[in-house]
Each structure stands twice: as C-alpha cells, then as structure tokens.
Design an enzyme around this catalytic site. Structure first.
Site, mmCIF file in Angstrom:
data_model
loop_
_atom_site.group_PDB
_atom_site.id
_atom_site.type_symbol
_atom_site.label_atom_id
_atom_site.label_comp_id
_atom_site.label_asym_id
_atom_site.label_seq_id
_atom_site.Cartn_x
_atom_site.Cartn_y
_atom_site.Cartn_z
ATOM 1 N N ARG A 1 0.980 -1.375 -0.242
ATOM 2 C CA ARG A 1 -0.140 0.236 0.024
ATOM 3 C C ARG A 1 0.909 1.003 -0.308
ATOM 4 O O ARG A 1 0.368 2.329 -0.549
ATOM 5 C CB ARG A 1 -0.872 -0.241 1.258
ATOM 6 C CG ARG A 1 -1.271 1.106 0.747
ATOM 7 C CD ARG A 1 -3.035 1.656 2.349
ATOM 8 N NE ARG A 1 -3.195 0.877 3.641
ATOM 9 C CZ ARG A 1 -1.690 1.619 4.750
ATOM 10 N NH1 ARG A 1 -1.321 2.053 4.494
ATOM 11 N NH2 ARG A 1 -2.486 0.257 5.822
ATOM 12 N N ASP B 1 -5.605 20.022 -15.279
ATOM 13 C CA ASP B 1 -5.332 18.428 -15.983
ATOM 14 C C ASP B 1 -5.047 18.142 -17.487
ATOM 15 O O ASP B 1 -5.388 19.057 -18.255
ATOM 16 C CB ASP B 1 -6.855 18.168 -16.132
ATOM 17 C CG ASP B 1 -7.656 16.550 -15.479
ATOM 18 O OD1 ASP B 1 -6.843 16.111 -16.542
ATOM 19 O OD2 ASP B 1 -8.623 16.143 -15.632
ATOM 20 N N TYR C 1 -14.451 18.051 -16.585
ATOM 21 C CA TYR C 1 -15.021 16.741 -16.540
ATOM 22 C C TYR C 1 -16.376 16.280 -15.554
ATOM 23 O O TYR C 1 -16.341 17.036 -14.181
ATOM 24 C CB TYR C 1 -14.388 15.687 -16.301
ATOM 25 C CG TYR C 1 -14.740 14.736 -15.801
ATOM 26 C CD1 TYR C 1 -15.188 13.718 -17.262
ATOM 27 C CD2 TYR C 1 -14.096 13.609 -14.566
ATOM 28 C CE1 TYR C 1 -15.991 11.965 -17.003
ATOM 29 C CE2 TYR C 1 -14.495 12.795 -14.543
ATOM 30 C CZ TYR C 1 -15.037 11.735 -15.636
ATOM 31 O OH TYR C 1 -15.595 10.174 -15.459
ATOM 32 N N LYS D 1 -6.932 7.347 -20.230
ATOM 33 C CA LYS D 1 -6.706 7.564 -21.157
ATOM 34 C C LYS D 1 -5.595 7.978 -22.397
ATOM 35 O O LYS D 1 -5.284 6.416 -22.695
ATOM 36 C CB LYS D 1 -6.914 9.031 -21.211
ATOM 37 C CG LYS D 1 -8.733 9.589 -19.713
ATOM 38 C CD LYS D 1 -9.825 8.523 -21.052
ATOM 39 C CE LYS D 1 -10.571 8.171 -19.825
ATOM 40 N NZ LYS D 1 -11.229 8.808 -18.613
HETATM 41 C C1 LIG Z 1 -10.340 15.469 -18.160
HETATM 42 C C2 LIG Z 1 -10.451 14.066 -17.531
HETATM 43 N N1 LIG Z 1 -9.586 13.827 -15.849
HETATM 44 C C3 LIG Z 1 -10.340 12.848 -15.439
HETATM 45 C C4 LIG Z 1 -10.820 11.858 -15.251
HETATM 46 C C5 LIG Z 1 -11.356 10.935 -14.717
HETATM 47 O O1 LIG Z 1 -10.259 9.493 -15.038
HETATM 48 P P1 LIG Z 1 -10.870 8.342 -14.167
HETATM 49 O O2 LIG Z 1 -12.023 8.114 -14.750
HETATM 50 O O3 LIG Z 1 -9.879 7.449 -14.501
HETATM 51 O O4 LIG Z 1 -11.177 8.586 -12.579
HETATM 52 C C6 LIG Z 1 -11.445 11.994 -16.411
HETATM 53 C C7 LIG Z 1 -12.256 10.637 -16.874
HETATM 54 O O5 LIG Z 1 -13.189 10.692 -18.503
HETATM 55 C C8 LIG Z 1 -11.109 12.859 -18.051
HETATM 56 O O6 LIG Z 1 -11.800 13.135 -18.888
#
Ligand SMILES: Cc1ncc(COP(=O)(O)O)c(C=O)c1O
Length: 379
Positions: free
Chosen positions: A46, A170, A98, A195
């Site tokens: 962990r 992000d 998001y 992604k």
């Molecule tokens: C721009 C963006 N940030 C964060 C996330 C969250 O990521 P996760 O699905 O890996 O938790 C997403 C998910 O689609 C996203 O498109």
C-alpha cells in the site's frame, strides 16, 4: 534525452536481478525484511512497490515535475489534490470540467467545508474576478471535456503566482506529448492515465505530478494513508502503454485534424469543436501552448433524435464512455459522461442535446470518415 526516449527508458531500466528488459510485475503485498529495522526500500505494497515507483519516475519526467504519485483512477488522483485544501478554503474550477470532478466537488467535498466556484477559465479576467480572500487553488482543465475550450495556462499561472494560489492543470486530453503545463507555470498536473497515457483501454489509473516538496509530502501522505495507490499490474500496463505514447499521439493528431475537417464541411453538422481548426475561438492560444491538437473532437447535430440516429448507425466507432484508446469511441456527453451536471448548467456551458464527442483512434482515417459519413447520411 528527447520525449520518446524518456517515455521508453525513464523508470524502465532492465531488471538488476535478471537483466529482463521489461521489469517484472511485483505482484506481492509485503516485502520480507533483511533483519529487524532493515529492508530493501519496500515494506508493504500500500505504501509503495517497485512497479508504482517506476511509473511515478516516468510521469515526473514526462511532465517536467520533480515527483509524481499514481492512483487507482484519475478521480482518486484529483481527490488527493483537493486534500491539499483545509476547511474554509475556496477553489476556482473550469466551468466545463469533467462531470466526475463536478460531482466530487459539489456533492461531496463541500460537506467538508470546502467551497468551489465554477468559472470560464478561458477568460483570465473572469478568473481574477472570482478570487476571494479564502481562495487557495485554481483548477483548470484544458481543453475542456467535451466543449474543447482552451485556457491560456501561462496567463492563469501569472494570476496564481501573484496571489500565491496553487494552479492545478488536468492534462488528460493532450498528454505531456502535446502540452506540458508545468513548463507554462502550473504547480501541479493531474491525469486520468486511463486515457492516452495507457492508451489501450485496459486499465484505470490517475497521476499527480508535483513541483513543490511540501505538496509532494502531503500527496504521498494521502496516498499511503488512504490507500488508493495504483496496484502492480495496472502500473505495468500503464508503463507499457507510455512507451508508445509519442507514436500514438502523432497518429491521433493526424486522424483528429482529418476528421475535424471532414465534419466541418458536412452539411448535417452544425458546429465542430476542435482547437486545431482555425475557426476555433482559442485556436491561436492552442497553437502557442500546445505542440499538437490530439484526437478529441466534439460536434453538434442540433437535436437529441439526430444525435441518437448517428450513435445508432455507427459501425466502426464504438459507443462508449472514456477516451484516449487506440480504438475510436463515440459518446453523448449530455446523457453519458456529463449526466451528473444539472440540465440548466449543461445548457449554459454548451453541452447541448445534439453534442456528440469523438475520441478519434488510430485506425485508417478513410475507414473512420466512411463510418461517420454513412451514420450522418441517416439524418
Ligand atoms: C479530463 C478528465 N479528467 C479526469 C477524469 C477521471 O479519470 P478516471 O476515469 O480515470 O477516474 C476523466 C475521465 O473521463 C477525464 O476525462
């Protein structure tokens, strides 16, 4: 070294025990200690493990940070970053963020005394205007999901630095191959590694990349205390994906611009949101701060029935949430990824019922054009 070289080699040195060119997957929960109080740098998985450390080194290098921590999802990584705040603190967030971030902040983190204001961060004046004495963080997503608005990171970084605020970016949509926010003045970068970084739609993961030792110390404290560090197998998969990030991103970009031009010229498409098109309102900013435009495109076919008809008729494009994989995915943000955003807020920020989001894969682009063309012919 160059980006592609770093993506292949940093953190991925041959295994010292055997010479294996690919590091083994250390699928173990604990590490036997040499003697009382002495171990080889690992005690309990962990806390950390070799595959996590390897991926964290790669991520820190690719994003030009000093330290990185990887988590079980993008949302777990983003949640860890908001834990840098204390009750009473205020954060400014990109309004078309998001949907999961909108849900986490407005429905959950507010219960712990945090306050959030959603602002169009593509307008630096609006960001400056939203700052109050309790503001500690500006959280930017650029380009935004799915409205593809671009925020001038350097302009927001100047505001953040002057007011001693933490700027978080992000960088999921472009990956460090096309945009490196830390070099533009951001203090922290977050990713959904699910992604483009992983790129093969077979693992969920998130990353926080840091530049300040005090942030790094706190994020590591959250990771090992709350226990959302990424598991060995998933670290291995993301590390493997990153080795081909450079070639994949170049192809996503080439296919992205070709499809955006095709859609822009199609009579049934009302508008195309892609920062690579000269008609995009922030095209110049995108050209300045990005080295490519990537594979994310949104386009509007005006109504919900029209959107449904397109989604029902695609054959090669797969109807699914998520993005950034080698295969082309198509989705309907208003009812899928962004359903947790109230309708009036959705309408206000441009997530209309006719909006369709494409994550353009790396298939032969002629096949993608043919598939979308036949689906649009049903309108
Ligand atoms: C721009 C963006 N940030 C964060 C996330 C969250 O990521 P996760 O699905 O890996 O938790 C997403 C998910 O689609 C996203 O498109």
């Amino acid at each position: 070294m160059g980006f592609a070289t770093d993506a292949i080699h940093v953190g991925q040195e041959p295994d010292p025990a055997t010479g294996a060119i690919v590091a083994p997957i250390y699928q173990t929960s604990t590490f036997v200690q040499d003697s009382f109080g002495h171990h080889k740098g690992f005690d309990y998985a962990r806390t950390t493990h070799p595959n996590r450390q390897a991926l964290e080194r790669t991520m820190a290098r690719l994003e030009a940070g000093t330290q990185a921590y990887v988590f079980t999802s993008g949302m777990a990584a983003i949640d860890a970053v908001f834990r840098l705040l204390r009750p009473g603190d205020h954060a400014i967030i990109s309004e078309a963020v998001y949907g999961g971030v909108f849900r986490l902040t407005t429905q959950f983190l507010v219960q712990f005394g945090l306050e959030f204001t959603f602002v169009d961060t593509s307008r630096p004046d609006a960001v400056a205007h939203a700052i109050k004495p309790s503001t500690r963080m500006i959280y930017v997503e650029t380009p935004t999901n799915p409205t593809m608005k671009v925020t001038d990171i350097a302009a927001i970084a100047r505001i953040a630095t002057a007011r001693k605020l933490i700027l978080v970016v992000d960088n999921t949509f472009l990956s460090p191959y096309f945009q490196q926010p830390i070099k533009l003045g951001a203090r922290i970068v977050v990713h959904s590694m699910t992604k483009y970084l992983n790129g093969h739609s077979d693992a969920i993961g998130g990353a926080v990349v840091l530049t300040q030792p005090e942030d790094a110390e706190r994020i590591y404290f959250v990771q090992r205390s709350a226990g959302a560090g990424l598991a060995p197998m998933d670290c291995f998969l993301v590390s493997r994906g990153i080795k081909t990030l450079a070639v994949r991103m170049a192809q996503h970009d080439a296919n992205g611009i070709a499809l955006a031009r095709f859609l822009e010229s199609h009579p049934k498409v009302q508008r195309v949101l892609y920062p690579g098109l000269p008609a995009h309102p922030q095209h110049e900013i995108a050209r300045r701060q990005q080295t490519g435009f990537g594979g994310m495109i949104s386009f509007d076919v005006t109504t919900l029935p029209a959107a449904r008809a397109v989604l029902d008729h695609v054959k090669l494009c797969s109807l699914a949430e998520s993005l950034g994989g080698v295969e082309t995915l198509i989705s309907h943000p208003a009812t899928m990824t962004h359903a947790s955003i109230p309708t009036e807020v959705r309408q206000q920020i441009g997530i209309t019922d006719g909006l369709i989001r494409l994550s353009v894969g790396i298939e032969d682009v002629e096949d993608l054009v043919a598939d979308l063309g036949q689906a649009l012919s049903h309108l």
